[in-house]
Scaffold this motif. Structure first.
Motif, PDB file in Angstrom:
ATOM      1  N   ASN A   1       1.097  -1.144   0.075  1.00 25.64           N
ATOM      2  CA  ASN A   1      -0.130  -0.346  -0.120  1.00 25.64           C
ATOM      3  C   ASN A   1       0.815   1.257   0.199  1.00 25.64           C
TER       4      ASN A   1
ATOM      5  N   LYS B   1      -3.054   0.306  -4.099  1.00 20.94           N
ATOM      6  CA  LYS B   1      -4.119   0.131  -2.128  1.00 20.94           C
ATOM      7  C   LYS B   1      -4.177  -1.475  -2.874  1.00 20.94           C
TER       8      LYS B   1
ATOM      9  N   ASP C   1       0.887  11.488   1.207  1.00 31.17           N
ATOM     10  CA  ASP C   1       0.385  12.398   2.361  1.00 31.17           C
ATOM     11  C   ASP C   1       1.559  13.493   2.430  1.00 31.17           C
TER      12      ASP C   1
ATOM     13  N   GLN D   1      -3.323  16.972   1.116  1.00 32.21           N
ATOM     14  CA  GLN D   1      -4.385  15.769   1.722  1.00 32.21           C
ATOM     15  C   GLN D   1      -3.246  14.365   1.813  1.00 32.21           C
ATOM     16  N   LYS D   2      -4.353  13.313   2.306  1.00 30.46           N
ATOM     17  CA  LYS D   2      -4.173  12.245   2.252  1.00 30.46           C
ATOM     18  C   LYS D   2      -4.507  11.049   1.268  1.00 30.46           C
ATOM     19  N   TRP D   3      -3.599  10.215   0.537  1.00 30.66           N
ATOM     20  CA  TRP D   3      -4.872   9.454  -0.263  1.00 30.66           C
ATOM     21  C   TRP D   3      -3.405   8.168  -0.800  1.00 30.66           C
ATOM     22  N   TYR D   4      -4.758   7.171  -1.455  1.00 27.71           N
ATOM     23  CA  TYR D   4      -3.522   6.209  -1.920  1.00 27.71           C
ATOM     24  C   TYR D   4      -2.952   6.068  -2.783  1.00 27.71           C
TER      25      TYR D   4
ATOM     26  N   VAL E   1       0.960   4.967   0.385  1.00 26.39           N
ATOM     27  CA  VAL E   1       0.079   6.396   0.675  1.00 26.39           C
ATOM     28  C   VAL E   1       0.990   7.459  -0.408  1.00 26.39           C
TER      29      VAL E   1
ATOM     30  N   ARG F   1      -5.164  16.495  -6.466  1.00 29.45           N
ATOM     31  CA  ARG F   1      -4.771  16.443  -5.072  1.00 29.45           C
ATOM     32  C   ARG F   1      -3.522  17.437  -4.562  1.00 29.45           C
TER      33      ARG F   1
ATOM     34  N   ARG G   1      -4.319   3.015  -7.795  1.00 30.69           N
ATOM     35  CA  ARG G   1      -5.879   3.998  -7.577  1.00 30.69           C
ATOM     36  C   ARG G   1      -5.427   5.333  -7.611  1.00 30.69           C
ATOM     37  N   GLU G   2      -4.935   5.573  -7.710  1.00 37.74           N
ATOM     38  CA  GLU G   2      -4.751   7.356  -8.228  1.00 37.74           C
ATOM     39  C   GLU G   2      -3.002   7.689  -8.569  1.00 37.74           C
TER      40      GLU G   2
END
Length: 480
Positions: A288, A318, A292, A312-315, A290, A341, A323-324
């Motif tokens: 995973n 994942k 962040d 921001q924080k996102w994956y 991240v 983002r 994912r992004e």
């Protein structure tokens, strides 16, 4: 500051679809010491403002370091003229900007002691003590210490109505010992990267103890054996080493401008193209990644990016699936993403902001596992600490990495040091080979302060991290 209002009022009066201004002062101090001799000290400051204007789907940018009303107005007019000219040359309907709202906010890196208030003599004395410790070992023939402190102060305003006051500071110590034998020399370094913190970070490092370890391991390394021919082996990588690997093989490939092919002539484009989103197995199921930009002490933890988008924080990945990406206000709409983002950053006031890697780390394992327990479960493996050489292709697929310290593991124990070793793999084989990650207790970070990108080139900063991880069946062998 009145110049913020002057610039935004002028941009509106000209008919800009959007505009922003960054008034930015960047102070940098660098001290370099080698073999008890001070080789360089520099303290410089860059102060000025950059103005972006967006018109008819295209950008214009201009900058100046002259602070009066006439200069600010003329800079806005230059940016506007460039935007309108670019708008005539745009492809199709041109760019769109992701939705964003206005913010009025202040952000400041948490620090106790401003390193720019610490006397130069105190810094040099500390560095000399470390140099003296390293050179106290007979086999150490060269000792180097580089210290960098940077403070970045920004005032940001946009035609959305944002007003941001941002102050970010980081500090980076790094030293190296080089041991020499009759026919070889090998180096070992202390490098934890940059940290968004004050001088108290240095005071808590216990650098003399670290210098003793670095010197002893440099001597151990120069007397070590080389690894033989390349074979597929198990790899155990420490977090500092993995920070470089993930920077090159995950961070850059998931910058959306590379994915779109906008950035190609400096370190390549990306294999992680949009049709792979939500279905591409980037890593094993325990991988995973991240993103962040709220990470404490992270170098991309800056409050807001240069689009005025909050951290921001996102994956990114994942459960092993892509994912992004890291996005900006002008790249996010190309994938029908409603919001950016917040990955748009410039180095100095005269630089146009570009899509940058966020703070990015490998999430620790969810089951309690120490590095010793992980090693104990290896019958035949190589353990790598610290960062060394690297090479990666223009699509960020095939790569090789070195390291700073190497150990051979047999039947669950580190049995001997090694030198001159590299491993080779590719995305996604490498990240899909992960079968164990140590838990949160062993999570460490490394702040990258010299990420090169763009034409003209800019220097970006971000933090990576992880806990010690194990990779199965990777090509590992000796090098020259």
């Amino acid at each position: 500051m009145k110049f913020l209002d002057i610039a935004m009022e002028k941009a509106r009066s000209l008919g800009a679809d959007y505009a922003d201004i960054r008034i930015q002062k960047t102070q940098t101090e660098i001290i370099y010491l080698r073999n008890m001799s001070l080789k360089n000290t520099s303290l410089h400051e860059l102060y000025g403002y950059g103005i972006r204007v967006f018109k008819n789907g295209a950008w214009g940018f201009a900058h100046s370091n002259v602070f009066n009303e006439d200069a600010v107005v003329k800079t806005v007019e230059r940016a506007y003229a460039l935007a309108t000219q670019s708008g005539r040359l745009k492809y199709g309907d041109g760019l769109k900007l992701a939705t964003e709202r206005a913010y009025i906010d202040t952000y400041r890196t948490p620090w106790c002691i401003d390193p720019f208030t610490v006397p130069l003599s105190e810094k040099v004395e500390m560095m000399l003590e470390v140099n003296k410790t390293l050179l106290g070992y007979e086999a150490i023939k060269r000792a180097m210490f580089m210290l960098e402190c940077t403070k970045d102060e920004k005032l940001f305003a946009s035609t959305l109505g944002s007003r941001l006051d941002l102050t970010n500071l980081y500090i980076e110590p790094a030293f190296t010992a080089t041991a020499v034998t009759g026919d070889d020399s090998q180096s070992r370094s202390f490098r934890d990267g940059g940290v968004a913190a004050g001088w108290e970070y240095i005071n808590n490092l216990n650098l003399i103890e670290k210098a003793e370890k670095v010197a002893e391991e440099a001597i151990m390394k120069v007397n070590a054996d080389s690894l033989g021919a390349e074979e597929r082996r198990t790899l155990v990588l420490d977090p500092i080493h993995m920070s470089l690997t993930m920077h090159e093989s995950v961070g850059h490939p998931t910058e959306l401008d590379r994915v779109l092919g906008w950035e190609a002539d400096f370190a390549g484009i990306s294999f992680a193209t949009p049709e792979k989103l939500s279905n591409f197995q980037y890593g094993s199921k325990i991988v995973n990644f991240v993103a962040d930009n709220t990470l404490p002490c992270g170098l991309a933890t800056a409050g807001y990016d240069d689009d005025g988008v909050p951290n921001q924080k996102w994956y990114i990945v994942k459960d092993g699936i892509l994912r992004e990406y890291g996005t900006t206000r002008d790249t996010a709409p190309l994938l029908n993403l409603g919001m950016s983002r917040g990955c748009n950053r410039a180095t100095y006031y005269f630089d146009f902001p570009i899509n940058r890697i966020p703070n990015l780390y490998l999430e620790p394992g969810k089951v309690e596992l120490s590095p010793n327990e992980l090693i104990a479960d290896c019958d035949d493996a190589i353990y790598i600490e610290g960062q060394g050489s690297f090479s990666i292709d223009q699509h960020r697929v095939n790569f090789q990495f070195g390291g700073d310290m190497f150990w051979e593991i047999k039947k669950g124990k580190k049995v001997r040091p090694l030198k001159k070793l590299i491993y080779k793999s590719n995305n996604p084989e490498f990240w899909n080979s992960v079968d164990a990650i140590c838990d949160q207790r062993y999570f460490r970070t490394f702040g990258v302060t010299n990420c090169g990108k763009g034409q003209p080139g800019q220097r970006g900063r971000m933090t990576h991290g992880g806990a010690t991880a194990r990779f199965r069946n990777i090509r590992v062998g000796g090098s020259q």
